[in-house]
Design a protein around this motif. Sequence first.
Motif, PDB file in Angstrom:
ATOM      1  N   GLN A  15       1.002  -1.144  -0.045  1.00  0.00           N
ATOM      2  CA  GLN A  15      -0.026  -0.127   0.102  1.00  0.00           C
ATOM      3  C   GLN A  15       0.818   1.166  -0.086  1.00  0.00           C
ATOM      4  OE1 GLN A  15      -3.393   0.364  -0.455  1.00  0.00           O
ATOM      5  NE2 GLN A  15      -3.067  -1.934  -0.798  1.00  0.00           N
ATOM      6  N   LEU A  16       2.194   1.209   0.877  1.00  0.00           N
ATOM      7  CA  LEU A  16       3.029   2.549   0.645  1.00  0.00           C
ATOM      8  C   LEU A  16       3.421   2.478  -0.645  1.00  0.00           C
ATOM      9  CD1 LEU A  16       4.512   4.470   2.119  1.00  0.00           C
ATOM     10  CD2 LEU A  16       6.121   2.834   2.882  1.00  0.00           C
ATOM     11  N   ALA A  17       3.828   1.547  -1.274  1.00  0.00           N
ATOM     12  CA  ALA A  17       4.342   1.666  -2.536  1.00  0.00           C
ATOM     13  C   ALA A  17       3.476   2.217  -3.438  1.00  0.00           C
ATOM     14  CB  ALA A  17       4.805   0.329  -3.041  1.00  0.00           C
ATOM     15  N   LEU A  18       2.186   1.676  -3.252  1.00  0.00           N
ATOM     16  CA  LEU A  18       1.127   2.194  -4.461  1.00  0.00           C
ATOM     17  C   LEU A  18       0.942   3.946  -4.147  1.00  0.00           C
ATOM     18  CD1 LEU A  18      -1.647  -0.290  -4.111  1.00  0.00           C
ATOM     19  CD2 LEU A  18       0.043   0.073  -5.929  1.00  0.00           C
ATOM     20  N   GLU A  19       1.109   4.434  -2.680  1.00  0.00           N
ATOM     21  CA  GLU A  19       1.063   5.712  -2.395  1.00  0.00           C
ATOM     22  C   GLU A  19       1.999   6.584  -3.072  1.00  0.00           C
ATOM     23  OE1 GLU A  19      -0.937   9.076  -0.764  1.00  0.00           O
ATOM     24  OE2 GLU A  19      -1.647   7.004  -1.066  1.00  0.00           O
ATOM     25  N   VAL A  20       3.373   5.947  -2.793  1.00  0.00           N
ATOM     26  CA  VAL A  20       4.358   6.639  -3.239  1.00  0.00           C
ATOM     27  C   VAL A  20       4.456   6.873  -4.766  1.00  0.00           C
ATOM     28  CG1 VAL A  20       6.890   6.410  -3.627  1.00  0.00           C
ATOM     29  CG2 VAL A  20       6.021   5.955  -1.529  1.00  0.00           C
ATOM     30  N   TYR A  21       3.804   5.769  -5.515  1.00  0.00           N
ATOM     31  CA  TYR A  21       3.764   6.131  -7.051  1.00  0.00           C
ATOM     32  C   TYR A  21       2.618   7.154  -7.317  1.00  0.00           C
ATOM     33  CZ  TYR A  21       6.315   2.382  -9.130  1.00  0.00           C
ATOM     34  OH  TYR A  21       7.448   1.745  -9.611  1.00  0.00           O
ATOM     35  N   LYS A  22       1.594   7.472  -6.390  1.00  0.00           N
ATOM     36  CA  LYS A  22       0.548   8.219  -6.696  1.00  0.00           C
ATOM     37  C   LYS A  22       1.323   9.623  -6.141  1.00  0.00           C
ATOM     38  CE  LYS A  22      -3.904   9.605  -4.613  1.00  0.00           C
ATOM     39  NZ  LYS A  22      -4.931   9.316  -3.453  1.00  0.00           N
ATOM     40  N   ILE A  23       1.917  10.030  -5.251  1.00  0.00           N
ATOM     41  CA  ILE A  23       2.309  11.139  -4.827  1.00  0.00           C
ATOM     42  C   ILE A  23       3.367  11.765  -5.760  1.00  0.00           C
ATOM     43  CG2 ILE A  23       1.630  11.141  -2.483  1.00  0.00           C
ATOM     44  CD1 ILE A  23       4.587  10.848  -1.729  1.00  0.00           C
ATOM     45  N   THR A  24       4.273  10.677  -6.128  1.00  0.00           N
ATOM     46  CA  THR A  24       5.504  11.141  -6.929  1.00  0.00           C
ATOM     47  C   THR A  24       4.775  11.665  -8.484  1.00  0.00           C
ATOM     48  OG1 THR A  24       5.931   8.878  -7.551  1.00  0.00           O
ATOM     49  CG2 THR A  24       7.148   9.921  -5.793  1.00  0.00           C
ATOM     50  N   SER A  25       3.573  10.962  -8.885  1.00  0.00           N
ATOM     51  CA  SER A  25       3.140  11.476 -10.250  1.00  0.00           C
ATOM     52  C   SER A  25       3.012  12.935 -10.256  1.00  0.00           C
ATOM     53  CB  SER A  25       1.966  10.720 -10.429  1.00  0.00           C
ATOM     54  OG  SER A  25       0.930  11.136  -9.739  1.00  0.00           O
ATOM     55  N   GLU A  26       2.930  13.463  -9.055  1.00  0.00           N
ATOM     56  CA  GLU A  26       2.507  14.946  -9.206  1.00  0.00           C
ATOM     57  C   GLU A  26       3.819  15.972  -8.529  1.00  0.00           C
ATOM     58  OE1 GLU A  26      -0.338  15.435  -5.739  1.00  0.00           O
ATOM     59  OE2 GLU A  26      -1.557  14.118  -6.585  1.00  0.00           O
ATOM     60  N   PHE A  27       5.081  15.397  -8.886  1.00  0.00           N
ATOM     61  CA  PHE A  27       6.271  15.804  -8.577  1.00  0.00           C
ATOM     62  C   PHE A  27       6.557  16.675  -9.781  1.00  0.00           C
ATOM     63  CE2 PHE A  27       8.628  13.491  -4.910  1.00  0.00           C
ATOM     64  CZ  PHE A  27       7.507  13.613  -4.205  1.00  0.00           C
ATOM     65  N   PRO A  28       7.525  17.465  -9.960  1.00  0.00           N
ATOM     66  CA  PRO A  28       7.819  18.346 -11.092  1.00  0.00           C
ATOM     67  C   PRO A  28       8.385  17.217 -11.970  1.00  0.00           C
ATOM     68  CG  PRO A  28       8.987  19.405  -9.146  1.00  0.00           C
ATOM     69  CD  PRO A  28       8.166  18.074  -8.503  1.00  0.00           C
ATOM     70  N   SER A  29       8.293  17.409 -13.301  1.00  0.00           N
ATOM     71  CA  SER A  29       8.753  16.576 -14.528  1.00  0.00           C
ATOM     72  C   SER A  29      10.115  16.719 -14.396  1.00  0.00           C
ATOM     73  CB  SER A  29       8.272  16.936 -15.723  1.00  0.00           C
ATOM     74  OG  SER A  29       8.655  18.558 -16.115  1.00  0.00           O
ATOM     75  N   SER A  30      11.081  17.464 -13.967  1.00  0.00           N
ATOM     76  CA  SER A  30      12.478  17.815 -13.721  1.00  0.00           C
ATOM     77  C   SER A  30      12.835  16.677 -12.905  1.00  0.00           C
ATOM     78  CB  SER A  30      12.707  19.210 -13.367  1.00  0.00           C
ATOM     79  OG  SER A  30      12.327  19.639 -12.050  1.00  0.00           O
ATOM     80  N   GLU A  31      12.007  16.091 -11.941  1.00  0.00           N
ATOM     81  CA  GLU A  31      12.639  14.918 -11.001  1.00  0.00           C
ATOM     82  C   GLU A  31      12.050  13.630 -11.246  1.00  0.00           C
ATOM     83  OE1 GLU A  31      14.237  15.302  -8.213  1.00  0.00           O
ATOM     84  OE2 GLU A  31      14.383  17.545  -8.399  1.00  0.00           O
ATOM     85  N   LYS A  32      11.503  13.272 -12.730  1.00  0.00           N
ATOM     86  CA  LYS A  32      11.344  12.234 -13.182  1.00  0.00           C
ATOM     87  C   LYS A  32      12.472  11.152 -13.035  1.00  0.00           C
ATOM     88  CE  LYS A  32       8.974   9.810 -16.875  1.00  0.00           C
ATOM     89  NZ  LYS A  32       8.391   9.842 -18.273  1.00  0.00           N
ATOM     90  N   PHE A  33      13.453  11.386 -13.555  1.00  0.00           N
ATOM     91  CA  PHE A  33      14.750  10.742 -13.343  1.00  0.00           C
ATOM     92  C   PHE A  33      15.371  10.799 -12.176  1.00  0.00           C
ATOM     93  CE2 PHE A  33      13.565  11.221 -17.766  1.00  0.00           C
ATOM     94  CZ  PHE A  33      13.175   9.820 -18.248  1.00  0.00           C
ATOM     95  N   GLN A  34      15.172  11.365 -11.039  1.00  0.00           N
ATOM     96  CA  GLN A  34      15.965  11.523  -9.788  1.00  0.00           C
ATOM     97  C   GLN A  34      15.269  11.322  -8.596  1.00  0.00           C
ATOM     98  OE1 GLN A  34      17.492  15.881 -10.302  1.00  0.00           O
ATOM     99  NE2 GLN A  34      17.693  15.733 -12.434  1.00  0.00           N
ATOM    100  N   LEU A  35      14.619  12.232  -8.006  1.00  0.00           N
ATOM    101  CA  LEU A  35      13.817  11.789  -6.850  1.00  0.00           C
ATOM    102  C   LEU A  35      12.607  11.085  -6.932  1.00  0.00           C
ATOM    103  CD1 LEU A  35      13.840  12.118  -3.609  1.00  0.00           C
ATOM    104  CD2 LEU A  35      12.542  14.225  -4.017  1.00  0.00           C
TER     105      LEU A  35
END
Length: 97
Positions: A15-35
């Motif tokens: 469930q935590l992994a699913l939540e991480v995918y959800k919240i990181t989808s809202e991160f800036p696109s510049s962080e896609k290959f980083q954080l």
Amino acid sequence: MRDFRKYDVWALSHQLALEVYKITSEFPSSEKFQLTSQMQRAAYSIPSNIAEGCGRDSDKDFNRFLHIALGSAHELEYFFILAKDLSFINVQKQKEL
């Protein structure tokens, strides 16, 4: 062989992994290959190492994979702090996760 689906810790980490995918989808696109990538890998490493450990024949091997999962959990904890300090998530979300 153990069934990883029967472990509460596996279900919670999934469930935590699913939540991480959800919240990181809202991160800036510049962080896609980083954080974003680092957080997602650390997040899915937790349940996947638990699952892999369950497939091992000995308690010693199972324990080793649990320690690897714990290391990934600590890594992810730091990434939540970093994401909060970069204003990608708020304090409440950081504490919740």
